[in-house]
Design a protein around this motif. Structure first.
Motif, PDB file in Angstrom:
ATOM      1  N   GLU A 187       0.798  -1.225   0.000  1.00 15.87           N
ATOM      2  CA  GLU A 187       0.000   0.000   0.000  1.00 15.87           C
ATOM      3  C   GLU A 187       0.834   1.281   0.000  1.00 15.87           C
ATOM      4  O   GLU A 187       0.382   2.322  -0.443  1.00 15.87           O
ATOM      5  N   ASN A 188       2.034   1.184   0.533  1.00 13.20           N
ATOM      6  CA  ASN A 188       2.816   2.415   0.667  1.00 13.20           C
ATOM      7  C   ASN A 188       3.769   2.689  -0.496  1.00 13.20           C
ATOM      8  O   ASN A 188       4.495   3.663  -0.484  1.00 13.20           O
ATOM      9  N   THR A 189       3.756   1.776  -1.453  1.00 11.61           N
ATOM     10  CA  THR A 189       4.662   1.975  -2.592  1.00 11.61           C
ATOM     11  C   THR A 189       3.959   2.820  -3.662  1.00 11.61           C
ATOM     12  O   THR A 189       2.889   2.472  -4.138  1.00 11.61           O
ATOM     13  N   GLU A 190       4.594   3.930  -3.981  1.00 14.13           N
ATOM     14  CA  GLU A 190       3.977   4.827  -4.952  1.00 14.13           C
ATOM     15  C   GLU A 190       4.763   4.843  -6.257  1.00 14.13           C
ATOM     16  O   GLU A 190       5.955   5.113  -6.267  1.00 14.13           O
ATOM     17  N   ILE A 191       4.051   4.525  -7.330  1.00 10.08           N
ATOM     18  CA  ILE A 191       4.666   4.633  -8.657  1.00 10.08           C
ATOM     19  C   ILE A 191       3.724   5.517  -9.461  1.00 10.08           C
ATOM     20  O   ILE A 191       2.691   5.079  -9.949  1.00 10.08           O
ATOM     21  N   ASP A 192       4.050   6.775  -9.500  1.00 14.64           N
ATOM     22  CA  ASP A 192       3.157   7.724 -10.160  1.00 14.64           C
ATOM     23  C   ASP A 192       3.756   8.133 -11.500  1.00 14.64           C
ATOM     24  O   ASP A 192       4.652   8.959 -11.566  1.00 14.64           O
ATOM     25  N   PHE A 193       3.221   7.514 -12.558  1.00 12.48           N
ATOM     26  CA  PHE A 193       3.776   7.797 -13.884  1.00 12.48           C
ATOM     27  C   PHE A 193       3.342   9.168 -14.395  1.00 12.48           C
ATOM     28  O   PHE A 193       3.994   9.740 -15.246  1.00 12.48           O
ATOM     29  N   PRO A 230      -8.940   4.274   1.877  1.00  8.66           N
ATOM     30  CA  PRO A 230      -7.686   4.987   2.181  1.00  8.66           C
ATOM     31  C   PRO A 230      -6.835   5.188   0.920  1.00  8.66           C
ATOM     32  O   PRO A 230      -6.909   4.390  -0.019  1.00  8.66           O
ATOM     33  N   THR A 231      -6.021   6.227   0.955  1.00  6.07           N
ATOM     34  CA  THR A 231      -5.145   6.538  -0.192  1.00  6.07           C
ATOM     35  C   THR A 231      -4.204   5.362  -0.479  1.00  6.07           C
ATOM     36  O   THR A 231      -3.931   5.050  -1.646  1.00  6.07           O
ATOM     37  N   GLY A 232      -3.720   4.710   0.581  1.00  4.53           N
ATOM     38  CA  GLY A 232      -2.819   3.563   0.404  1.00  4.53           C
ATOM     39  C   GLY A 232      -3.487   2.441  -0.385  1.00  4.53           C
ATOM     40  O   GLY A 232      -2.857   1.785  -1.228  1.00  4.53           O
ATOM     41  N   THR A 233      -4.760   2.232  -0.120  1.00  2.00           N
ATOM     42  CA  THR A 233      -5.510   1.187  -0.838  1.00  2.00           C
ATOM     43  C   THR A 233      -5.647   1.554  -2.320  1.00  2.00           C
ATOM     44  O   THR A 233      -5.576   0.682  -3.193  1.00  2.00           O
ATOM     45  N   VAL A 234      -5.817   2.845  -2.569  1.00  2.00           N
ATOM     46  CA  VAL A 234      -5.888   3.308  -3.966  1.00  2.00           C
ATOM     47  C   VAL A 234      -4.592   2.938  -4.683  1.00  2.00           C
ATOM     48  O   VAL A 234      -4.601   2.373  -5.784  1.00  2.00           O
TER      49      VAL A 234
END
Lengths: 175, 190
Positions: free
Chosen positions: A14-20, B166-170
């Motif tokens: 959930e905490n991994t962000e890959i924002d292209f 939650p944003t994390g779930t998104v």
């Protein structure tokens, strides 16, 4: 040869962000990417998918969209206004009817109280109003009844006078 | 006259609540094509999608006083539109059957170009069909997020507010959806 699955595991987190779109990639992830061609390839594929989805043709509304929208809104407003007017029209007669009903009931109650106060509704009274008798006939019967009582009294008085006269004659004749 | 384009959605809504119809018109301009694009991918039919978008704006107009500033205007408008689309789909029994073709069996995803198609256009249309087919095959919770993020380009926070998650779930759903799409589209993405 086993492929590295570290990135695959990481991007499910959930905490991994890959924002292209903003072109930002999680720092831990980018550190691993520098030394892992498997994961670098996977990320490139995912970015390609994202780019292709975003390149899909956009669908727009038709040219007369606004005109039709306002027409629909005005139509609904008109219908709402008309139904409000009808509602208002309906409420006034109802109020009037209610006033009539209340006035009528009040008049009946007052009349009943007045008639009751006269005592002519007492069923034990011989002079009370019986069903099917009109006011005039009751008055007439009332008068006749009075006349009969007076007549009876006069007859009784006459009879007594006659008896006294006969007794006086008997005494005078010595019988 | 103040330039309405500079105002935020929430400011426009407030002005509209106070009787300014120009502010409403500005909101319509901002969202009509975004909504159309989004709802089209639900309905798979241009006419139905446009009806939904029209009904959405009619409801926004008639229920303006029900909007409270605790939510973003975009979230409120999208919620109305998506609910209308889902209701329409469930009424027509199409809720879980996404087809990539239109009523006439033609490709209904692309805006028809009046000019003649080139080979490149045909290939692009075919690829669009395949991508949309792959998106349709995703679970609804993944499909919805891909559409909101990659098609509508909404922020994670906006999506979280819209879907009430939650944003994390998104983020995790979006990443999982993209992984699935990557598997489905391996032959087309290189």
């Amino acid at each position: 040869m086993n492929k590295c699955s570290r990135i695959e595991e990481m991007i499910k987190n959930e905490n991994t962000e890959i924002d292209f779109i903003a072109d930002t990639v999680d720092s831990e992830l980018s550190g691993h990417l520098a030394g892992c061609s498997d994961c670098e390839s996977l990320i490139a594929d995912i970015k390609s998918v994202s780019d292709k989805i975003r390149s899909l043709s956009k669908v727009s509304v038709s040219a007369d969209f606004n005109e039709r929208l306002w027409s629909k809104i005005r139509q609904i407003e008109q219908v709402n206004a008309e139904s409000s007017e009808k509602e208002a029209d309906r409420s006034i007669p109802f109020f009037s009817r209610a006033v009539y009903y209340v006035s009528g009931i009040a008049a009946i109650v007052i009349a009943f109280i007045y008639v009751s106060s006269l005592g002519i509704l007492d069923l034990n009274n011989s002079n009370s109003i019986q069903p099917g008798t009109s006011g005039m006939s009751v008055a007439s019967e009332y008068d006749q009844s009075d006349d009969k009582t007076v007549t009876d009294s006069l007859e009784s008085l006459g009879k007594n006078v006659t008896e006294d006269e006969e007794l006086r004659l008997k005494v005078s004749t010595g019988e | 006259m103040e330039n309405l384009k500079r105002l935020s959605d929430e400011d426009l809504m407030l002005r509209f609540q106070n009787g300014d119809e120009n502010s409403y018109s500005e909101l319509v301009e901002r969202y009509k094509n975004k909504l159309m694009n989004h709802i089209f991918y639900y309905m798979k039919d241009r006419e139905s999608a446009e009806d939904i978008v029209q009904d959405t704006f009619v409801r926004v107009y008639l229920n303006k006083d029900k909007y409270k500033e605790i939510a973003k205007v975009s979230t409120w408008i999208y919620t109305i539109a998506i609910n209308l689309a889902k209701t329409a789909l469930s009424r027509s029994g199409k809720m879980n059957s996404f087809s990539i073709t239109g009523k006439d069996g033609e490709n209904d995803y692309e805006i028809k170009d009046k000019h003649s198609s080139t080979d490149g256009d045909v290939m692009k249309n075919e690829l669009s069909d395949i991508i949309m087919s792959s998106i349709d095959s995703l679970e609804e919770k993944f499909r919805e997020i891909v559409m909101l993020r990659d098609i509508d380009e909404m922020s994670y926070e906006e999506i979280a507010a819209l879907l009430n998650i939650p944003t994390g779930t998104v983020k995790s759903r979006l990443n999982r959806a993209r992984l699935n799409l990557r598997d489905a589209l391996t032959d087309y993405i290189r």
